[in-house]
Scaffold this active site. Structure first.
Site, PDB file in Angstrom:
ATOM      1  NE  ARG A 206     -48.632  38.372  41.065  1.00 29.85           N
ATOM      2  CZ  ARG A 206     -48.666  37.407  39.926  1.00 29.85           C
ATOM      3  NH1 ARG A 206     -48.926  37.946  38.718  1.00 29.85           N
ATOM      4  NH2 ARG A 206     -48.856  36.210  39.940  1.00 29.85           N
TER       5      ARG A 206
ATOM      6  CE  LYS B  78     -54.993  33.732  35.065  1.00 26.99           C
ATOM      7  NZ  LYS B  78     -54.816  35.043  35.322  1.00 26.99           N
ATOM      8  CB  THR B  79     -51.094  30.193  40.511  1.00 27.06           C
ATOM      9  OG1 THR B  79     -50.860  30.754  39.139  1.00 27.06           O
ATOM     10  CG2 THR B  79     -50.447  29.452  41.034  1.00 27.06           C
TER      11      THR B  79
ATOM     12  CG  ASP C  34     -50.008  30.276  34.321  1.00 27.32           C
ATOM     13  OD1 ASP C  34     -50.926  30.388  33.785  1.00 27.32           O
ATOM     14  OD2 ASP C  34     -48.909  30.808  35.026  1.00 27.32           O
TER      15      ASP C  34
ATOM     16  CB  THR D 199     -53.819  36.296  30.485  1.00 26.63           C
ATOM     17  OG1 THR D 199     -52.949  36.178  29.341  1.00 26.63           O
ATOM     18  CG2 THR D 199     -53.177  36.104  31.783  1.00 26.63           C
TER      19      THR D 199
END
Length: 351
Positions: free
Chosen positions: A228, A75-76, A120, A169
């Site tokens: 990640r 997302k970032t 965020d 989230t």
């Protein structure tokens, strides 16, 4: 290659999706710079590409974008790509950092025309700031309250057109009025092993690490569908290969390295296996209450529920039922145990 910066996970877990300082430093160097470089999320990329191309053709700012999904899926990264594709600067903040409407007003009033504001964990923003955001998104205007009590005055403040990219989230926690103001919404899915292999090969190239196809496949299979985690495991396997081998990552080297870090073939770590072993060995596979299970594992109830269980449920190893937690046949098979033959599959414990 596709990551986010804040989660509620536990930072010391190798397979946790939280980004610690080391992750953030490495991710800054590995992040793709445009949609063509971004791996995975094919539908999201295609749809977002159309949105951005159309906005550029009109000479307008892009619609507000809402990105939802589990931590660590990109997302970032996508927010930064949106800014890069639009040729605009980006401002990054988070919902927990905005506790008052004045905090948001200060940020909004300093935005440049066309700038991208990445917010965020948008669902954790305070309610007064959230209500101010409605008007800012829709009318590019905010009302600044001056004074208190009966003498308070609302001064309208015009804002330059900007693009808000919200990330969450927990999309279900967003109120409908806020969700409806986003022109484009996308849900980020977990990655397939083949996609993670591509992520690992790209990262290995950028990190100057030699890895063969079998080594990449071994790491991808233990990465929980999350880029990640794949990159974090790659770095730990790289360390092992440099110290214990010739620096080349093969399937055997990756398997040996991840055995040292207690990450098994399905991506379960010590905590995950501890929960399953307690459920199977102490309670015969359940049903057992969450509190009882947490005590047996020696962890807090919230840790078991929020950190361990989501992945175990997604992998089909554990089920949440009205009577308590129950192990599935796959859990018995994964730990190499034989389920009890008694009817009911185990004993019951209180909540």
């Amino acid at each position: 290659m596709n990551w986010d910066d804040t989660t509620d996970d536990t930072p010391e877990r190798l397979v946790g999706s939280v980004a610690d300082r080391e992750d953030q430093a490495v991710e800054a160097a590995l992040r793709p710079k445009d949609l063509d470089e971004f791996i995975g999320q094919e539908k999201v990329r295609e749809q977002l590409d159309l949105v951005l191309r159309a906005a550029r053709a009109r000479g307008a700012t892009a619609d507000h974008v809402l990105l939802s999904g589990a931590p660590g899926l990109g997302k970032t990264t996508l927010s930064m790509i949106i800014a890069a594709e639009m040729g605009a600067p980006i401002r990054i903040t988070s919902g927990p950092a905005i506790q008052h409407a004045g905090d948001l007003a200060a940020i909004l009033s300093s935005l440049q025309e066309g700038e991208v504001l990445f917010l965020d964990e948008i669902h954790r923003m305070s309610r007064p700031a959230e209500e101010m955001l409605y008007m800012a998104m829709e009318d590019f205007r905010v009302d600044v309250i001056v004074g208190k009590g009966p003498g308070a005055t609302a001064i309208p403040l015009e804002l330059p057109p900007f693009t808000l990219v919200g990330a969450t989230t927990r999309a279900g926690l967003l109120p409908p009025p806020l969700r409806d103001r986003f022109g484009f919404t996308a849900h980020m899915e977990f990655y397939e092993p083949a996609e993670l292999e591509r992520v690992i090969h790209r990262s290995a190239s950028l990190l100057d690490v030699e890895i063969n196809a079998d080594g990449a496949a071994e790491i991808a299979g233990r990465s929980r569908g999350t880029p990640r985690i794949a990159n974090r495991l790659l770095r730990r396997v790289r360390d092992y290969a440099q110290v214990k081998a010739d620096g080349i990552i093969t399937r055997d080297i990756a398997s040996a390295a991840l055995a040292v870090y207690e990450v098994d073939a399905r991506g379960l770590d010590r905590l995950d296996r501890g929960v399953l072993e307690a459920l199977l060995k102490l309670f015969g596979g359940g049903p057992v209450g969450l509190s009882t299970l947490a005590v047996a594992v020696g962890e807090e109830r919230e840790t078991v529920e929020e950190v361990a269980e989501p992945f175990l449920v997604r992998e089909g190893l554990l089920a949440r039922t009205p009577r308590g937690r129950v192990a599935t046949p796959a859990a018995w098979a994964h730990l190499g145990l034989v389920p009890p033959s008694a009817p009911g599959g185990g004993q019951q414990a209180a909540f």
